[in-house]
Write a protein that holds these residues in place. Sequence first.
Motif, PDB file in Angstrom:
ATOM      1  N   PHE A 183       0.770  -1.327   0.153  1.00 31.31           N
ATOM      2  CA  PHE A 183       0.037   0.009   0.055  1.00 31.31           C
ATOM      3  C   PHE A 183       0.974   1.188   0.067  1.00 31.31           C
ATOM      4  N   HIS A 184       2.214   1.158   0.430  1.00 30.79           N
ATOM      5  CA  HIS A 184       2.904   2.387   0.698  1.00 30.79           C
ATOM      6  C   HIS A 184       3.208   2.953  -1.032  1.00 30.79           C
ATOM      7  N   GLU A 185       3.527   1.585  -1.943  1.00 30.13           N
ATOM      8  CA  GLU A 185       3.894   2.024  -3.128  1.00 30.13           C
ATOM      9  C   GLU A 185       2.662   2.610  -3.872  1.00 30.13           C
ATOM     10  N   ILE A 186       1.476   2.140  -3.516  1.00 28.35           N
ATOM     11  CA  ILE A 186       0.165   2.612  -4.157  1.00 28.35           C
ATOM     12  C   ILE A 186       0.040   3.876  -3.518  1.00 28.35           C
ATOM     13  N   LYS A 187       0.307   4.385  -2.402  1.00 30.15           N
ATOM     14  CA  LYS A 187       0.376   5.710  -1.952  1.00 30.15           C
ATOM     15  C   LYS A 187       1.295   6.601  -2.837  1.00 30.15           C
ATOM     16  N   LEU A 188       2.408   6.091  -3.006  1.00 31.68           N
ATOM     17  CA  LEU A 188       3.489   6.951  -3.923  1.00 31.68           C
ATOM     18  C   LEU A 188       3.007   7.189  -5.234  1.00 31.68           C
ATOM     19  N   GLN A 189       2.234   6.217  -5.951  1.00 36.58           N
ATOM     20  CA  GLN A 189       1.830   6.314  -7.130  1.00 36.58           C
ATOM     21  C   GLN A 189       0.612   7.526  -7.283  1.00 36.58           C
ATOM     22  N   ALA A 193       1.790   9.841   0.014  1.00 39.79           N
ATOM     23  CA  ALA A 193       2.867   9.236   0.702  1.00 39.79           C
ATOM     24  C   ALA A 193       2.999   9.886   1.948  1.00 39.79           C
ATOM     25  N   HIS A 194       2.612  11.189   1.793  1.00 38.72           N
ATOM     26  CA  HIS A 194       2.735  12.164   2.997  1.00 38.72           C
ATOM     27  C   HIS A 194       1.463  11.819   3.972  1.00 38.72           C
ATOM     28  N   LEU A 195       0.624  10.938   3.702  1.00 34.64           N
ATOM     29  CA  LEU A 195      -0.389  10.876   4.680  1.00 34.64           C
ATOM     30  C   LEU A 195      -0.311   9.360   5.250  1.00 34.64           C
TER      31      LEU A 195
END
Length: 393
Positions: A183-189, A193-195
Amino acid sequence: MSTFESLPVELIADILGELDLTSLVLVAYLSRRLKDIASDPSLNPWRRPILRALRAPTSVDNEAEYEPVLRQLSVRQIVPRHNWVEILSLGKPEYLLFEMTLPNLKETEWEECFRRRFLPGWVKWKTTSWKAAFLKILHRTWHRSHSSCTADEGWTKYILLNRNGSANLLEASSRSYGPMAVFHEIKLQNNLAHLPTHVRLVVEFRDVRIIALGVLSKPRSSFSVNQNARAFLHPPGVTKGEDEGASSSARSISEGSDESFAPPAADPGLPGRGPATPFMLRDAYRPLIHPLPSSCHANYPLYTSGGEDKRWMGNGEMEENGRQWVGPMLITAQLVGPQTKQQPADIFLPLQDLDLIAGPGRNQYASLTWEDLTAVAPWLELTNMINGAGLGH
């Protein structure tokens, strides 16, 4: 005794149902009349004692502390056979596999046990009989919940709910799969990522529980809000406060009932229609049976009192602190093992958040398929169901 046996059979059966299993076995052999009442499948005084025994507290090492008489209950002809659907659906895996004497059941009864205990997508493992499939999957879930073995399932599938209404069925290597890293990779995309990541327990079954990972924020516009994420966690029209009357009514359909789960015929909480009443919710949603939730989510998708159903962390369309779900939401199936619900003393994490996936006993996952998502949340209205990454064009 003569005065007691002169009572109507329904009343006698109700009284017998208040006994524990050991006492009921003894009383059932005291006379021919009591034996006939205990053996009658329509009266079935065994059901309540069996359910109480299956919900018995665990010991310090998390092993089952069932009544000793339960171990050999299958050899007693006075116990109606359909009670074994309850036992096989709710009993601890290690107890059923290594300690209990299993009964002779019909193939249809083994199928019912399988569908009540396991996710619909796990039917793919059935190759011969339903009994063989049930015991094979039961052993696999027990083995995987006690070890890091991934030989039986090399790839773990999970579902991603997109903010545009579509969903992707993705997969990752089981050996390295971790929902937080994925999910961290998904947030980056998605520039999120800051949340921080928030985790929610949606529903728990006997051997697996469904958890969701998402991002809560106060968006500047409705463009980034994921409406399906909100609908997945909170069925339309259902709230913790409004459905308490419906939950008490739904508890009359107890665990193991033959009532099936019916998706809502109409959206009880649509704007312009007013708030949904408990009676509307009771008619729109029925407690899930295939698969059968644990007692902590017995009334799912309605609210289950007791303190473990924490899907509602806020009021109305907002979550806690007035935030909403933004961006994609990842849905995965986590295997429930002996240590899954034990909180380590040296880890202090917010309840209903990272403690669901951090710590011992929380690193084993099973595949989640479209059939599983439909069974758990049939009210979701997906615009597109995509196998693999991409937009589905």
